[in-house]
Design an enzyme around this catalytic site. Structure first.
Site, PDB file in Angstrom:
ATOM      1  N   HIS A 176       0.818  -1.216   0.000  1.00  0.00           N
ATOM      2  CA  HIS A 176       0.000   0.000   0.000  1.00  0.00           C
ATOM      3  C   HIS A 176       0.853   1.267   0.000  1.00  0.00           C
ATOM      4  O   HIS A 176       0.498   2.247  -0.655  1.00  0.00           O
ATOM      5  CB  HIS A 176      -0.976  -0.022   1.186  1.00  0.00           C
ATOM      6  CG  HIS A 176      -2.033  -1.076   1.035  1.00  0.00           C
ATOM      7  ND1 HIS A 176      -2.229  -2.089   1.940  1.00  0.00           N
ATOM      8  CD2 HIS A 176      -2.948  -1.277   0.047  1.00  0.00           C
ATOM      9  CE1 HIS A 176      -3.216  -2.868   1.531  1.00  0.00           C
ATOM     10  NE2 HIS A 176      -3.668  -2.393   0.387  1.00  0.00           N
ATOM     11  N   ASP A 193      -6.092   0.028  -7.260  1.00  0.00           N
ATOM     12  CA  ASP A 193      -5.739  -1.082  -6.369  1.00  0.00           C
ATOM     13  C   ASP A 193      -6.553  -2.298  -6.792  1.00  0.00           C
ATOM     14  O   ASP A 193      -7.462  -2.728  -6.097  1.00  0.00           O
ATOM     15  CB  ASP A 193      -6.038  -0.686  -4.921  1.00  0.00           C
ATOM     16  CG  ASP A 193      -5.541  -1.732  -3.932  1.00  0.00           C
ATOM     17  OD1 ASP A 193      -4.854  -2.664  -4.353  1.00  0.00           O
ATOM     18  OD2 ASP A 193      -5.859  -1.596  -2.731  1.00  0.00           O
ATOM     19  N   PRO A 229     -10.569 -12.190 -13.353  1.00  0.00           N
ATOM     20  CA  PRO A 229     -11.713 -11.262 -13.368  1.00  0.00           C
ATOM     21  C   PRO A 229     -11.327  -9.783 -13.360  1.00  0.00           C
ATOM     22  O   PRO A 229     -12.081  -8.924 -13.791  1.00  0.00           O
ATOM     23  CB  PRO A 229     -12.493 -11.616 -12.093  1.00  0.00           C
ATOM     24  CG  PRO A 229     -11.728 -12.654 -11.373  1.00  0.00           C
ATOM     25  CD  PRO A 229     -10.603 -13.123 -12.225  1.00  0.00           C
TER      26      PRO A 229
HETATM   27  N1  AG3 Z   1      -4.480  -5.653  -4.760  1.00  0.00           N
HETATM   28  C1  AG3 Z   1      -3.438  -6.391  -5.416  1.00  0.00           C
HETATM   29  C2  AG3 Z   1      -3.556  -7.824  -5.122  1.00  0.00           C
HETATM   30  C3  AG3 Z   1      -2.782  -8.690  -6.036  1.00  0.00           C
HETATM   31  C4  AG3 Z   1      -2.460  -9.964  -5.374  1.00  0.00           C
HETATM   32  N2  AG3 Z   1      -2.231 -10.997  -6.298  1.00  0.00           N
HETATM   33  C5  AG3 Z   1      -2.029 -12.282  -5.930  1.00  0.00           C
HETATM   34  N3  AG3 Z   1      -1.988 -12.592  -4.685  1.00  0.00           N
HETATM   35  N4  AG3 Z   1      -1.881 -13.159  -6.850  1.00  0.00           N
HETATM   36  C6  AG3 Z   1      -4.471  -5.759  -3.366  1.00  0.00           C
HETATM   37  C7  AG3 Z   1      -5.679  -5.276  -2.720  1.00  0.00           C
HETATM   38  C8  AG3 Z   1      -5.354  -4.895  -1.335  1.00  0.00           C
HETATM   39  N5  AG3 Z   1      -5.679  -3.547  -1.101  1.00  0.00           N
END
Ligand code: AG3
Length: 282
Positions: free
Chosen positions: A72, A164, A171
């Site tokens: 983050h 994010d 998806p």
């Molecule tokens: N967003 C990115 C998550 C990617 C993780 N990918 C995986 N584990 N294959 C995170 C959301 C948290 N705020």
């Protein structure tokens, strides 16, 4: 920490994220906090001895209390540090509130968080205490909507837009396509900056060439940068820094106090690209 629990204890569950069909990361725990299927995905939260609370969506680690700050902080602070006056910020995705918390640590005027899945917010409110606190902040505004649709329907302009999302395959793939970035650019104020998570350097390597090409067609400056995320596949994560003018090495503002990973030196270092990524994006 290094001694494996030889057998699964009775009543324990093993959560796994497969990085390839035959390998990946696993967590064993006796404290499953939530398992439900929303209209969009399977949502799981458990409490782990070392990683604390962990959020899985469709079998992919999204965030753990122990290491969320690596991700983050590197998603949020580079863009906010390079903008002279980031008053209005938009976050697409990130219903767990980890990015929101980092944005609210800056003196911003208003943050809109657009999350597609209301159940992620609900679960976050219950199990990730920072989300509750952030949503009480008068500067924060929550919209439950499809991020791409929000961009096409909204008339508002933002100084910084943060994406994010989840992985570039599956998806979430729509949030990694050309059309989405084109829509996003229209919602940026003059001098605006966007930062987006772009995927795993190891696992999603094949996506960066195409992405780099179309991003350079949309933004005058389309940069890649990297940062470690211990619980994400491959360990080294890729982000984009997009703008029509801002120089990612021209840091204009100090970071908030009390961070765990980001510093101005780390920021500059993150834009020094590994040889393999450099080769991919040309
Ligand atoms: N967003 C990115 C998550 C990617 C993780 N990918 C995986 N584990 N294959 C995170 C959301 C948290 N705020």
């Amino acid at each position: 920490v290094n001694k494996p629990t030889p057998k699964m204890c009775p009543g324990w569950t093993e959560f796994r994220e497969f990085h390839t069909p035959t390998g990946g990361l696993f967590f064993r725990t006796g404290r499953v906090l939530c398992r439900r299927t929303s209209d969009f995905q399977e949502i799981e939260v458990f409490d782990h001895d070392f990683f604390g609370k962990v959020l899985f969506l469709d079998g992919l680690v999204q965030t753990t209390e122990r290491d969320e700050f690596y991700y983050h902080e590197m998603l949020v602070h580079p863009a906010l540090a390079c903008h002279p006056k980031p008053d209005r910020v938009l976050i697409i995705g990130g219903g767990d509130g980890g990015a929101l918390k980092q944005v609210l640590a800056h003196p911003v005027k208003h943050v809109t968080l657009v999350e597609i899945d209301p159940q992620v917010i609900e679960v976050g409110r219950e199990f990730f205490p920072w989300l509750k606190a952030c949503l009480k902040d008068k500067r924060a505004d929550l919209v439950v909507a499809d991020g791409n649709e929000f961009l096409t329907k909204s008339q508002r302009l933002f100084d910084v837009i943060l994406v994010d999302s989840s992985d570039p395959v599956g998806p979430s793939a729509v949030l990694h396509r050309k059309g989405f970035f084109g829509n996003m650019k229209k919602r940026l104020n003059r001098g605006g900056i966007a930062a987006c998570q772009s995927g795993s350097l190891l696992l999603h390597a094949s996506t960066f060439r195409v992405k780099s090409r179309f991003l350079k067609g949309i933004f005058r400056r389309a940069h890649f940068y990297t940062g470690p995320v211990p619980t994400y596949p491959g360990g080294l994560w890729v982000y984009n820094f997009l703008s029509d003018g801002a120089d990612p090495l021209d840091i204009k503002r100090k970071p908030p106090a009390g961070l765990g990973y980001y510093t101005p030196d780390v920021h500059r270092a993150a834009f020094a690209l590994p040889a393999n990524l450099k080769k991919l994006i040309g």
